[in-house]
Design a protein around this motif. Structure first.
Motif, PDB file in Angstrom:
ATOM      1  N   SER A   1      32.938  48.520  46.260  1.00 25.29           N
ATOM      2  CA  SER A   1      33.119  47.721  45.053  1.00 25.29           C
ATOM      3  C   SER A   1      31.953  47.956  44.098  1.00 25.29           C
ATOM      4  O   SER A   1      31.631  47.120  43.267  1.00 25.29           O
ATOM      5  CB  SER A   1      33.320  46.244  45.392  1.00 25.29           C
ATOM      6  OG  SER A   1      32.153  45.721  45.978  1.00 25.29           O
TER       7      SER A   1
ATOM      8  N   GLY B   1      40.722  49.209  39.138  1.00 24.35           N
ATOM      9  CA  GLY B   1      40.164  49.846  37.948  1.00 24.35           C
ATOM     10  C   GLY B   1      41.178  49.954  36.829  1.00 24.35           C
ATOM     11  O   GLY B   1      40.900  49.597  35.681  1.00 24.35           O
TER      12      GLY B   1
ATOM     13  N   HIS C   1      46.033  42.768  39.495  1.00 22.35           N
ATOM     14  CA  HIS C   1      44.575  42.626  39.598  1.00 22.35           C
ATOM     15  C   HIS C   1      44.209  41.589  40.667  1.00 22.35           C
ATOM     16  O   HIS C   1      43.337  41.825  41.501  1.00 22.35           O
ATOM     17  CB  HIS C   1      44.014  42.214  38.232  1.00 22.35           C
ATOM     18  CG  HIS C   1      42.532  42.380  38.095  1.00 22.35           C
ATOM     19  ND1 HIS C   1      41.940  43.599  37.932  1.00 22.35           N
ATOM     20  CD2 HIS C   1      41.522  41.469  38.091  1.00 22.35           C
ATOM     21  CE1 HIS C   1      40.625  43.442  37.827  1.00 22.35           C
ATOM     22  NE2 HIS C   1      40.341  42.154  37.935  1.00 22.35           N
TER      23      HIS C   1
ATOM     24  N   MET D   1      32.009  38.798  42.561  1.00 24.15           N
ATOM     25  CA  MET D   1      33.169  39.054  41.691  1.00 24.15           C
ATOM     26  C   MET D   1      34.347  38.144  42.036  1.00 24.15           C
ATOM     27  O   MET D   1      35.058  37.678  41.154  1.00 24.15           O
ATOM     28  CB  MET D   1      33.595  40.520  41.792  1.00 24.15           C
ATOM     29  CG  MET D   1      32.667  41.477  41.090  1.00 24.15           C
ATOM     30  SD  MET D   1      32.504  41.168  39.339  1.00 24.15           S
ATOM     31  CE  MET D   1      33.888  42.100  38.692  1.00 24.15           C
TER      32      MET D   1
ATOM     33  N   GLY E   1      35.900  35.659  39.486  1.00 25.54           N
ATOM     34  CA  GLY E   1      37.314  35.950  39.239  1.00 25.54           C
ATOM     35  C   GLY E   1      38.199  34.722  39.420  1.00 25.54           C
ATOM     36  O   GLY E   1      39.072  34.447  38.602  1.00 25.54           O
TER      37      GLY E   1
ATOM     38  N   ALA F   1      40.423  32.854  36.634  1.00 21.80           N
ATOM     39  CA  ALA F   1      41.865  32.659  36.810  1.00 21.80           C
ATOM     40  C   ALA F   1      42.241  31.206  36.527  1.00 21.80           C
ATOM     41  O   ALA F   1      43.247  30.926  35.845  1.00 21.80           O
ATOM     42  CB  ALA F   1      42.281  33.038  38.225  1.00 21.80           C
TER      43      ALA F   1
ATOM     44  N   HIS G   1      31.735  38.240  34.924  1.00 21.13           N
ATOM     45  CA  HIS G   1      32.662  39.107  35.665  1.00 21.13           C
ATOM     46  C   HIS G   1      32.669  40.513  35.046  1.00 21.13           C
ATOM     47  O   HIS G   1      32.612  41.517  35.743  1.00 21.13           O
ATOM     48  CB  HIS G   1      34.046  38.477  35.596  1.00 21.13           C
ATOM     49  CG  HIS G   1      35.054  39.019  36.568  1.00 21.13           C
ATOM     50  ND1 HIS G   1      35.099  38.656  37.886  1.00 21.13           N
ATOM     51  CD2 HIS G   1      36.078  39.889  36.402  1.00 21.13           C
ATOM     52  CE1 HIS G   1      36.101  39.284  38.487  1.00 21.13           C
ATOM     53  NE2 HIS G   1      36.709  40.045  37.611  1.00 21.13           N
TER      54      HIS G   1
ATOM     55  N   GLY H   1      32.167  44.291  36.074  1.00 21.83           N
ATOM     56  CA  GLY H   1      33.496  44.909  36.111  1.00 21.83           C
ATOM     57  C   GLY H   1      33.661  46.111  35.207  1.00 21.83           C
ATOM     58  O   GLY H   1      34.281  47.104  35.598  1.00 21.83           O
TER      59      GLY H   1
ATOM     60  N   SER I   1      31.816  49.121  36.470  1.00 26.52           N
ATOM     61  CA  SER I   1      32.427  49.410  37.770  1.00 26.52           C
ATOM     62  C   SER I   1      33.744  50.159  37.610  1.00 26.52           C
ATOM     63  O   SER I   1      34.077  51.042  38.398  1.00 26.52           O
ATOM     64  CB  SER I   1      32.649  48.079  38.487  1.00 26.52           C
ATOM     65  OG  SER I   1      33.372  48.252  39.663  1.00 26.52           O
ATOM     66  N   MET I   2      34.480  49.820  36.547  1.00 24.61           N
ATOM     67  CA  MET I   2      35.788  50.462  36.398  1.00 24.61           C
ATOM     68  C   MET I   2      35.634  51.943  36.030  1.00 24.61           C
ATOM     69  O   MET I   2      36.415  52.770  36.503  1.00 24.61           O
ATOM     70  CB  MET I   2      36.629  49.633  35.429  1.00 24.61           C
ATOM     71  CG  MET I   2      36.964  50.132  34.105  1.00 24.61           C
ATOM     72  SD  MET I   2      37.390  48.695  33.065  1.00 24.61           S
ATOM     73  CE  MET I   2      36.875  49.353  31.490  1.00 24.61           C
TER      74      MET I   2
ATOM     75  N   SER J   1      34.957  53.535  39.400  1.00 22.14           N
ATOM     76  CA  SER J   1      36.155  53.610  40.254  1.00 22.14           C
ATOM     77  C   SER J   1      37.102  54.702  39.788  1.00 22.14           C
ATOM     78  O   SER J   1      37.784  55.328  40.589  1.00 22.14           O
ATOM     79  CB  SER J   1      36.895  52.283  40.262  1.00 22.14           C
ATOM     80  OG  SER J   1      36.110  51.290  40.845  1.00 22.14           O
TER      81      SER J   1
HETATM   82  C1  HEM Z   1      42.519  36.268  36.897  1.00 23.18           C
HETATM   83  C2  HEM Z   1      41.543  36.100  37.740  1.00 23.18           C
HETATM   84  C3  HEM Z   1      40.696  37.229  38.200  1.00 23.18           C
HETATM   85  C4  HEM Z   1      40.336  37.474  39.491  1.00 23.18           C
HETATM   86  C5  HEM Z   1      40.686  36.640  40.711  1.00 23.18           C
HETATM   87  C6  HEM Z   1      39.542  38.673  39.478  1.00 23.18           C
HETATM   88  C7  HEM Z   1      38.954  39.227  40.600  1.00 23.18           C
HETATM   89  C8  HEM Z   1      38.342  40.450  40.612  1.00 23.18           C
HETATM   90  C9  HEM Z   1      37.765  41.053  41.763  1.00 23.18           C
HETATM   91  C10 HEM Z   1      37.688  40.433  43.161  1.00 23.18           C
HETATM   92  C11 HEM Z   1      37.304  42.269  41.397  1.00 23.18           C
HETATM   93  C12 HEM Z   1      36.676  43.320  42.287  1.00 23.18           C
HETATM   94  C13 HEM Z   1      35.254  42.988  42.452  1.00 23.18           C
HETATM   95  C14 HEM Z   1      34.586  43.955  43.266  1.00 23.18           C
HETATM   96  O1  HEM Z   1      34.598  45.139  42.865  1.00 23.18           O
HETATM   97  O2  HEM Z   1      34.042  43.502  44.290  1.00 23.18           O
HETATM   98  C15 HEM Z   1      37.547  42.427  39.998  1.00 23.18           C
HETATM   99  C16 HEM Z   1      37.180  43.535  39.261  1.00 23.18           C
HETATM  100  C17 HEM Z   1      37.368  43.647  37.896  1.00 23.18           C
HETATM  101  N1  HEM Z   1      37.870  42.690  37.043  1.00 23.18           N
HETATM  102 FE1  HEM Z   1      38.654  40.953  37.625  1.00 23.18          FE
HETATM  103  N2  HEM Z   1      39.459  39.160  38.204  1.00 23.18           N
HETATM  104  C18 HEM Z   1      40.140  38.285  37.375  1.00 23.18           C
HETATM  105  C19 HEM Z   1      40.266  38.359  36.001  1.00 23.18           C
HETATM  106  C20 HEM Z   1      39.804  39.405  35.228  1.00 23.18           C
HETATM  107  C21 HEM Z   1      39.924  39.468  33.801  1.00 23.18           C
HETATM  108  C22 HEM Z   1      40.542  38.389  32.908  1.00 23.18           C
HETATM  109  C23 HEM Z   1      39.382  40.667  33.429  1.00 23.18           C
HETATM  110  C24 HEM Z   1      39.226  41.323  32.085  1.00 23.18           C
HETATM  111  C25 HEM Z   1      39.821  41.046  31.009  1.00 23.18           C
HETATM  112  C26 HEM Z   1      38.917  41.328  34.612  1.00 23.18           C
HETATM  113  C27 HEM Z   1      38.328  42.574  34.635  1.00 23.18           C
HETATM  114  C28 HEM Z   1      37.891  43.215  35.767  1.00 23.18           C
HETATM  115  C29 HEM Z   1      37.365  44.560  35.826  1.00 23.18           C
HETATM  116  C30 HEM Z   1      37.207  45.502  34.647  1.00 23.18           C
HETATM  117  C31 HEM Z   1      37.048  44.820  37.162  1.00 23.18           C
HETATM  118  C32 HEM Z   1      36.438  46.096  37.746  1.00 23.18           C
HETATM  119  C33 HEM Z   1      37.451  47.012  38.288  1.00 23.18           C
HETATM  120  C34 HEM Z   1      36.794  48.088  39.101  1.00 23.18           C
HETATM  121  O3  HEM Z   1      35.891  47.778  39.876  1.00 23.18           O
HETATM  122  O4  HEM Z   1      37.227  49.216  38.993  1.00 23.18           O
HETATM  123  N3  HEM Z   1      39.182  40.528  35.686  1.00 23.18           N
HETATM  124  N4  HEM Z   1      38.186  41.303  39.532  1.00 23.18           N
END
Ligand code: HEM
Ligand code: FES
Lengths: 255, 207
Positions: free
Chosen positions: A214, B2, B57, B90, B94, B98, B156, B160, B163-164, B167
């Protein structure tokens, strides 16, 4: 100097616990492992079981030593293995915690010794090139761009100790696998089997029970050889391309 | 993770720019809002697509967290991790985001929390989004929820977004510093842009 050790002791099939030991009159310039040797000698002399830990070269190149010292794989110093950690990095009177590398894929054999056979199986899946050996080829018969040679050497610096897995909260092995894959993928000799290698090594990594990356980059900070997470990005890229070519198009990089 | 992240980030950017039109006045914001609802088919198509992306996601996040928690069954006594706090939490940020998104939809989209928003109409007898936002953010509790929600969203994103790139394999030594800084800046800009509206209304900079 005198220090107190809190050492993880565990026999096969047992839960494990911390035991306290005193290490007295340590020379600050003795290595951490020599300090453990002395403690073990005392234990043996008093009829107790010595602490089991793994080591071989004791010069930071074999990748055998594998201690988590005060919550950090390979201890407090930057870019050194456990065997290259010296008592001068600690203070007189310190309480030092020593634990094994912790991950589901590295089960504890005894005390501080873990089974890293999963790494060997990843290498067996793709960490090689298939060539019929014969006499050594001419040194420059295959031109290698200097940039690729340098990058490949950086990746090849990995000693396979597993500190990356130990440091990762997800128990992921991406730094190791990415270095081992990149080291061959970057060279013309490795290119022919690149897609097959990447899919096989990543598949074996997943099957061995390592977690998923991650991108916290704790691995890079713990690596005694300075392997960078750039190789993980490269592995992600190579994996995506290999999946598309192999699974969708039914070809591979060689085709 | 990602790929869904990229789509969420794209949505978020457009959403923030849309919101900021409130500073151009009631007419600008309302005509933008009406434009978004020109076709019910497009609107619902888009809503379902967004819902699907969020579902992907969240499901990926749950699967990832369960797998990763199991991959280190015994913890260290006192772990010293070099990883950033945001990267290790995260799932917590997250989940809070949510919950915030659910509240936000009940508040401004479904009007469940404030049924009187249904009655707000502009001079063309169309929904008065501007008036709704002003009314919505006159309540200090609502403003606090929004500020906390967008703060955790940027937290976040501070992990994130870079990180994306990692990934998806779109990062190397040369671009790492640029990507990390730009991602961090993006998180700060999202916080500023998203927090500006509730803050400005609450402090009566717009009314
Ligand atoms: C809706 C509730 C959400 C939950 C439960 C959530 C949960 C998570 C989790 C667990 C990760 C992975 C963390 C890790 O790498 O350990 C993650 C990554 C990410 N989240 Fe969310 N997230 C939420 C909403 C959002 C929103 C609203 C956005 C952006 C508009 C977002 C953007 C991202 C991005 C860009 C990543 C990185 C992806 C990557 O590692 O490639 N998330 N999220
Ligand atoms: S014992 Fe060989 S690297 Fe430490």
């Amino acid at each position: 100097m005198n220090v107190t050790l809190k050492v993880w002791r565990q026999s096969a099939g047992e839960k494990g616990r911390f035991e306290r030991y005193e290490a007295r009159n340590c020379n600050p310039n003795m290595s951490f492992l020599e300090m453990l040797d002395e403690v073990n000698e005392d234990l043996t002399n008093s009829g107790k079981e010595p602490i089991v830990f793994e080591h071989d070269c004791r010069e930071g190149i074999c990748g055998c030593c594998s201690l988590v010292i005060n919550g950090e794989p390979h201890g407090p110093e930057y870019r050194v293995a456990s065997c290259q950690t010296y008592m001068r990095s600690f203070k007189d009177g310190d309480v030092i915690t020593i634990e094994p590398f912790r991950s589901k894929a590295f089960p504890v054999i005894k005390d501080l010794l873990v089974n890293r056979g999963a790494f060997d199986r990843i290498i067996q899946a793709g960490g090689f090139i298939s060539v019929s050996t014969g006499s050594a080829p001419d040194a420059n018969s295959i031109p290698v761009p200097k940039v690729s040679a340098d990058l490949s050497m950086d990746a090849a610096a990995c000693i396979g100790c597993g500190a990356c897995v130990a440091a990762c909260k997800n128990g992921a092995a991406m730094l190791f696998v990415s270095a081992k894959a990149a080291h061959l993928n970057l060279l013309p000799q490795g290119l022919a089997e690149k897609d097959r290698r990447v899919l096989a090594m990543v598949g074996t990594m997943d099957a061995e029970g390592f977690g998923s990356c991650s991108n916290t980059y704790a691995c890079e900070a713990a690596c005694p050889k300075g392997i960078t997470v750039d190789f993980i990005a490269k592995l992600n890229r190579d994996y995506a391309l290999a999946s598309v070519r192999t699974k969708l198009l039914g070809t591979d990089v060689a085709a | 993770m990602g790929v869904s992240g990229v789509l969420l980030v794209a949505f978020l950017t457009v959403h923030m720019l849309g919101n900021l039109q409130i500073f151009l006045g009631a007419h600008a914001l309302n005509s933008y809002a009406h434009f978004l609802k020109i076709s019910p088919e497009l609107l619902w198509g888009f809503r379902l697509a967004m819902l699907g992306i969020v579902a992907v996601h969240i499901l990926a996040a749950i699967a990832l967290t369960l797998e990763n928690n199991g991959a280190r069954p015994v913890d260290y006594l006192r772990e010293k991790s070099a990883a950033s706090y945001a990267s290790r939490t995260m799932i917590v940020s997250g989940i809070i985001v949510a919950l915030f998104i659910a509240y936000h939809l009940l508040h401004f989209t479904a009007h469940v929390t404030n049924p009187e928003f249904d009655l707000l109409l502009d001079e063309q007898a169309k929904p008065d989004v501007y008036g709704m936002v002003i009314a919505g953010f006159s309540n200090p509790l609502t403003v606090a929820i929004y500020l906390i929600g967008v703060l955790l969203l940027s937290w976040h994103l501070s992990h994130g977004v870079s990180s994306m790139f990692q990934s998806l394999g779109l990062r190397n030594r040369r671009s790492a510093c640029l990507i990390d800084s730009a991602a961090y800046l993006y998180a700060v800009v999202i916080f500023a842009g998203m927090a500006a509206v509730p803050a400005a209304v609450y402090f009566k900079l717009i009314s």
